[in-house]
Design an enzyme around this catalytic site. Structure first.
Site, PDB file in Angstrom:
ATOM      1  N   GLY A  14       0.782  -1.234   0.000  1.00 42.17           N
ATOM      2  CA  GLY A  14       0.000   0.000   0.000  1.00 42.17           C
ATOM      3  C   GLY A  14       0.811   1.280   0.000  1.00 42.17           C
ATOM      4  N   GLY A  15       2.036   1.226  -0.523  1.00 43.03           N
ATOM      5  CA  GLY A  15       2.872   2.429  -0.589  1.00 43.03           C
ATOM      6  C   GLY A  15       2.226   3.544  -1.393  1.00 43.03           C
ATOM      7  CB  ILE A  57      -2.740  -7.188 -13.918  1.00 40.85           C
ATOM      8  CG1 ILE A  57      -2.570  -6.498 -12.558  1.00 40.85           C
ATOM      9  CG2 ILE A  57      -3.120  -6.166 -14.992  1.00 40.85           C
ATOM     10  CD1 ILE A  57      -1.383  -5.571 -12.449  1.00 40.85           C
ATOM     11  CD  GLU A  58      -0.969 -11.674 -16.113  1.00 38.04           C
ATOM     12  OE1 GLU A  58      -0.013 -12.452 -15.996  1.00 38.04           O
ATOM     13  OE2 GLU A  58      -1.067 -10.622 -15.452  1.00 38.04           O
ATOM     14  CB  SER A  76       5.314   0.092  -8.205  1.00 38.34           C
ATOM     15  OG  SER A  76       6.700  -0.074  -8.065  1.00 38.34           O
ATOM     16  CB  CYS A  79      11.825  -3.692 -10.066  1.00 40.05           C
ATOM     17  SG  CYS A  79      12.283  -4.663  -8.607  1.00 40.05           S
TER      18      CYS A  79
END
Length: 381
Positions: A14-15, A57-58, A76, A79
């Protein structure tokens, strides 16, 4: 300003949600999406009223996104495909699949979101994924700005240089002076300076780390390293580490002391800071488990000089080495202290059942809340 409907992708702990609150922008998270069960547990603990989707998400259809009718996307993406110490698989890495799906969906949304903010590691700015992102934004009629920013530019004594992109539907020229957003620029270390990237040369315009060289001093540290650290500690625009520490009486620090075995094996590689320092290195998800390159450790006994412990250390037996090193009382930062250095508000907390190891891991995967809050204020201003 009207209430914004916000979609939080890769929501983690939750950043981004914290940053939205810290920014003061009136907004409501209409959906937070992540598949990490530990992160979702922490997110739900802090934001019980936000709709949290434990889905890939997909795996979410265009129609489901359209129903949310959101004004802003915060994200985000993973990475690992772009990090300098990874394989740098870029768009061929399976972990980029969901991000490519977002880029495919964006032009097909019934209503384009007015604002987008994206955060990722240094390295993303020269990736194919970034090229596809920019191409998609331009085709959809967005104007955008890209940055490389570290928390030192908001006075926080922690190095976490990251790529940021903010975009809005093009209504006017979107170009700013970096000093307008981050007036307290870090001095003395070019790799920590916030930078606006040029769209024409994103891979070459970001600040580069200083080239290391010269004679190694005690503690496997070159004269250049020592000079850079001294310069960072002399930058009065950055607060001291002690401002971010937990009160001693509130936590048993014995749990966080580095064990003799770790001291003996890794002492020369540790990044050691004192409470009065104005610097610390980036905390990663391996903090507390691995030593090299995962974050700084704190010297609790400041009466003992580091030079007196490390100079000529090789001359002593293992037992004597350990006794000398123990004098420094070196400890890991607590998860709450790491959260403080990453700008999380005091209201943010962990459920009791989340272990220290898990707390370090999810924090290492998160972002600096204060930096994102500043960028959000700029984005909607």
């Amino acid at each position: 300003m009207e209430h914004l409907r916000v979609l939080e992708l890769y929501s983690g702990i939750g950043g981004m949600h914290c940053a939205l609150k810290e920014s003061g922008i009136p907004g409501q998270v209409v959906a937070a999406i992540d598949i990490n069960t530990t992160a979702n547990q922490i997110y739900r603990h802090n934001f019980p009223d936000a709709p949290l989707w434990n889905k890939t998400i997909e795996g979410i259809a265009l129609d489901d996104f359209n129903k949310l009718s959101f004004d802003m996307i915060l994200m985000s993406p993973p990475c690992q495909p772009f990090t300098r110490i990874g394989l740098q698989g870029d768009i061929s890495d399976p972990r980029t699949k969901s991000f490519l799906y977002i880029l495919d969906l964006l032009p097909r949304l019934r209503r384009l979101p007015r604002y987008i903010l994206l955060e990722n590691v240094k390295g993303f700015e020269s990736s194919t994924a970034r090229e596809l992102l920019v191409k998609t934004l331009l085709e959809c009629g967005y104007t955008f700005q890209e940055f490389m920013i570290s928390p030192t530019s908001v006075g926080i004594p922690n190095s976490r240089l990251r790529y940021f992109l903010i975009a809005k539907i093009a209504t006017e020229n979107f170009s700013i002076q970096i000093s307008d957003v981050f007036p307290h620029l870090a001095e003395g270390d070019s790799s920590e300076q916030p930078t606006v990237l040029s769209p024409t040369c994103p891979g070459t315009c970001q600040p580069e780390e200083e080239v290391q060289g010269g004679q190694v001093l005690y503690k496997l540290e070159t004269a250049t390293d020592a000079q850079r650290k001294m310069s960072q500690n002399n930058n009065l625009s950055i607060r001291q580490i002690q401002d971010f520490l937990e009160p001693q009486m509130e936590v048993n620090m014995e749990h966080y002391l580095l064990p003799p075995k770790t001291l003996l094996r890794y002492a020369l590689l540790l990044d050691i800071v004192q409470p009065t320092c104005r610097r610390s290195v980036c905390f990663t998800k391996g903090y507390g488990r691995y030593v090299e390159g995962t974050g700084s450790v704190l010297q609790c006994c400041t009466e003992t000089k580091m030079e007196s412990v490390f100079t000529g250390l090789d001359q002593y037996s293992e037992e004597e080495k350990v006794q000398r090193l123990l004098k420094l009382k070196l400890r890991y930062f607590t998860p709450r202290e790491v959260a403080n250095l990453m700008g999380f508000p005091q209201s943010f907390s962990f459920p009791e059942e989340i272990s220290t190891k898990q707390r370090f891991k999810v924090l290492g995967n998160s972002l600096n809340v204060v930096v994102v809050a500043r960028l959000l204020q700029l984005l909607v201003s």
